[in-house]
Scaffold this motif. Structure first.
Motif, PDB file in Angstrom:
ATOM      1  N   UNK A 192       0.544  -1.333   0.032  1.00  0.00           N
ATOM      2  CA  UNK A 192       0.253  -0.221  -0.010  1.00  0.00           C
ATOM      3  C   UNK A 192       0.557   1.538  -0.104  1.00  0.00           C
ATOM      4  N   UNK A 193       2.019   1.430   0.774  1.00  0.00           N
ATOM      5  CA  UNK A 193       2.881   2.322   0.457  1.00  0.00           C
ATOM      6  C   UNK A 193       3.445   2.530  -0.091  1.00  0.00           C
ATOM      7  N   UNK A 194       4.037   1.263  -1.263  1.00  0.00           N
ATOM      8  CA  UNK A 194       4.724   1.489  -3.093  1.00  0.00           C
ATOM      9  C   UNK A 194       3.265   2.357  -3.717  1.00  0.00           C
ATOM     10  N   UNK A 195       2.283   1.468  -3.452  1.00  0.00           N
ATOM     11  CA  UNK A 195       1.558   1.968  -5.060  1.00  0.00           C
ATOM     12  C   UNK A 195       0.234   3.567  -4.147  1.00  0.00           C
ATOM     13  N   UNK A 196       0.686   3.685  -2.931  1.00  0.00           N
ATOM     14  CA  UNK A 196       0.019   5.197  -2.668  1.00  0.00           C
ATOM     15  C   UNK A 196       0.908   5.933  -2.519  1.00  0.00           C
ATOM     16  N   UNK A 197       1.589   6.363  -1.987  1.00  0.00           N
ATOM     17  CA  UNK A 197       3.173   7.099  -1.849  1.00  0.00           C
ATOM     18  C   UNK A 197       3.992   7.574  -3.242  1.00  0.00           C
ATOM     19  N   UNK A 198       3.661   5.947  -3.909  1.00  0.00           N
ATOM     20  CA  UNK A 198       4.785   5.668  -4.819  1.00  0.00           C
ATOM     21  C   UNK A 198       3.806   6.584  -5.983  1.00  0.00           C
ATOM     22  N   UNK A 199       2.514   6.425  -6.226  1.00  0.00           N
ATOM     23  CA  UNK A 199       1.974   7.030  -7.316  1.00  0.00           C
ATOM     24  C   UNK A 199       2.121   8.826  -7.096  1.00  0.00           C
ATOM     25  N   UNK A 200       2.031   9.520  -6.293  1.00  0.00           N
ATOM     26  CA  UNK A 200       2.034  10.250  -5.195  1.00  0.00           C
ATOM     27  C   UNK A 200       3.308  11.110  -5.859  1.00  0.00           C
ATOM     28  N   UNK A 201       4.743  10.409  -5.875  1.00  0.00           N
ATOM     29  CA  UNK A 201       6.092  11.065  -6.324  1.00  0.00           C
ATOM     30  C   UNK A 201       5.566  10.685  -7.729  1.00  0.00           C
ATOM     31  N   UNK A 202       5.427  10.130  -8.440  1.00  0.00           N
ATOM     32  CA  UNK A 202       5.269   9.490  -9.577  1.00  0.00           C
ATOM     33  C   UNK A 202       4.339  10.930 -10.492  1.00  0.00           C
ATOM     34  N   UNK A 203       3.405  11.150 -10.160  1.00  0.00           N
ATOM     35  CA  UNK A 203       2.767  12.270 -10.037  1.00  0.00           C
ATOM     36  C   UNK A 203       3.569  13.884  -9.823  1.00  0.00           C
ATOM     37  N   UNK A 204       3.988  13.258  -9.114  1.00  0.00           N
ATOM     38  CA  UNK A 204       4.830  15.341  -8.451  1.00  0.00           C
ATOM     39  C   UNK A 204       6.444  15.810  -9.495  1.00  0.00           C
ATOM     40  N   UNK A 205       6.873  14.491  -9.634  1.00  0.00           N
ATOM     41  CA  UNK A 205       7.589  14.243 -10.927  1.00  0.00           C
ATOM     42  C   UNK A 205       7.698  14.856 -12.638  1.00  0.00           C
ATOM     43  N   UNK A 206       6.001  14.672 -12.979  1.00  0.00           N
ATOM     44  CA  UNK A 206       5.541  14.270 -14.323  1.00  0.00           C
ATOM     45  C   UNK A 206       5.020  15.943 -13.886  1.00  0.00           C
ATOM     46  N   UNK A 207       4.555  16.123 -13.112  1.00  0.00           N
ATOM     47  CA  UNK A 207       3.824  17.731 -13.026  1.00  0.00           C
ATOM     48  C   UNK A 207       4.306  18.976 -13.596  1.00  0.00           C
ATOM     49  N   UNK A 208       3.777  19.694 -14.312  1.00  0.00           N
ATOM     50  CA  UNK A 208       4.722  20.839 -14.467  1.00  0.00           C
ATOM     51  C   UNK A 208       4.383  21.677 -14.743  1.00  0.00           C
ATOM     52  N   UNK A 209       2.816  22.189 -13.380  1.00  0.00           N
ATOM     53  CA  UNK A 209       2.558  23.559 -13.014  1.00  0.00           C
ATOM     54  C   UNK A 209       2.531  23.129 -11.536  1.00  0.00           C
ATOM     55  N   UNK A 210       2.990  23.928 -10.198  1.00  0.00           N
ATOM     56  CA  UNK A 210       3.059  24.053  -9.010  1.00  0.00           C
ATOM     57  C   UNK A 210       1.642  23.682  -8.243  1.00  0.00           C
ATOM     58  N   UNK A 211       0.796  24.681  -9.315  1.00  0.00           N
ATOM     59  CA  UNK A 211      -0.719  24.950  -8.624  1.00  0.00           C
ATOM     60  C   UNK A 211      -1.213  23.126  -8.655  1.00  0.00           C
ATOM     61  N   UNK A 212      -0.813  22.255  -9.857  1.00  0.00           N
ATOM     62  CA  UNK A 212      -0.894  21.016  -9.669  1.00  0.00           C
ATOM     63  C   UNK A 212      -0.636  20.634  -8.856  1.00  0.00           C
ATOM     64  N   UNK A 213       0.422  20.821  -7.770  1.00  0.00           N
ATOM     65  CA  UNK A 213       0.779  20.144  -7.366  1.00  0.00           C
ATOM     66  C   UNK A 213      -0.022  20.504  -5.866  1.00  0.00           C
ATOM     67  N   UNK A 214      -0.101  21.610  -5.530  1.00  0.00           N
ATOM     68  CA  UNK A 214      -1.061  22.375  -4.599  1.00  0.00           C
ATOM     69  C   UNK A 214      -2.600  21.321  -4.230  1.00  0.00           C
TER      70      UNK A 214
END
Length: 236
Positions: free
Chosen positions: A100-122
């Motif tokens: 569950x750690x890998x699935x959920x927090x890992x997905x957050x990390x991947x999303x943050x790496x891919x995002x281009x806008x800071x508002x998306x991270x917020x």
């Protein structure tokens, strides 16, 4: 990099953030770690410390931007004000289930790496804390986070204007903004009222011609993060 960042993110989200650390996160979100910060601040925020230490040769633009996006995510997450019970429920789930750690927090990390806008991270921070509170399911988190990743900064404002004008008035939509609404439609956040599919070609578009979908309403509501919820354990 993800293998090192996942445990650091886990430690960070459960670590109490003192007032001075909250100020530091906001400063990092605005200026990156190149901003003037008190000694020892970075090491008090595990995920920021890890990103920084992984880049021993010095931060490049991409890495510094990842730090800023991560700080934006954390600021929104910490402002969600989870109760101690909700925090402990989620901590217990993660500590008893490494997958569950890998699935959920890992997905957050991947999303943050891919995002281009800071508002998306917020917004991602707001979506994630809504999941932990139990307001949305994991599947809904995935749906919302994917939609969020495809939005432009201006789209959040347009979505809010449509929600307001759907009931308040009949403001005209500037011609140059019509394509933005079409993008929101493609993302499943906005729909035209029944009977207005093509509309009257003589008249300009009106904001009231559009309705916010249930998915769009969730994003709008997330601008005001509740402080209470049933807790993610209730849906597991």
């Amino acid at each position: 990099m993800k293998n090192e960042l996942v445990p650091s993110l886990k430690e960070t989200i459960f670590k109490p953030i003192a007032d001075n650390m909250s100020d530091a996160l906001i400063e990092i979100a605005e200026s990156g770690i190149d901003s003037v910060l008190p000694d020892g601040v970075i090491k008090e925020i595990p995920i920021i410390k890890t990103i920084n230490s992984l880049c021993k040769a010095g931060l490049n633009i991409r890495e510094n931007y990842l730090i800023r996006k991560t700080a934006k995510f954390l600021v929104a997450f910490k402002q969600g004000k989870l109760s101690e019970q909700q925090i402990q429920l989620y901590r217990k789930q993660l500590e008893s289930n490494p997958k569950k750690v890998e699935k959920e927090l890992g997905r957050v990390i991947i999303l943050l790496e891919r995002m281009l806008e800071e508002q998306q991270a917020d917004m991602l921070g707001r979506i994630y804390i809504s999941y932990i509170r139990g307001d949305i399911s994991w599947d809904k988190f995935i749906e919302l986070s994917e939609v969020n990743e495809r939005m432009f900064p201006v789209d959040y404002g347009v979505l809010g204007v449509i929600a307001k004008n759907a009931t308040d008035n009949t403001d005209s939509i500037p011609d140059e903004e019509v394509y933005q609404i079409q993008r929101l439609q493609a993302l499943g956040l906005v729909m035209e009222r029944a009977g207005n599919l093509w509309g009257d070609l003589v008249n300009k578009y009106k904001y009231e011609r559009y309705l916010i979908t249930p998915l769009g309403k969730i994003l709008i509501d997330l601008n005001e993060v509740p402080t209470e919820g049933k807790g993610v354990a209730a849906e597991q």
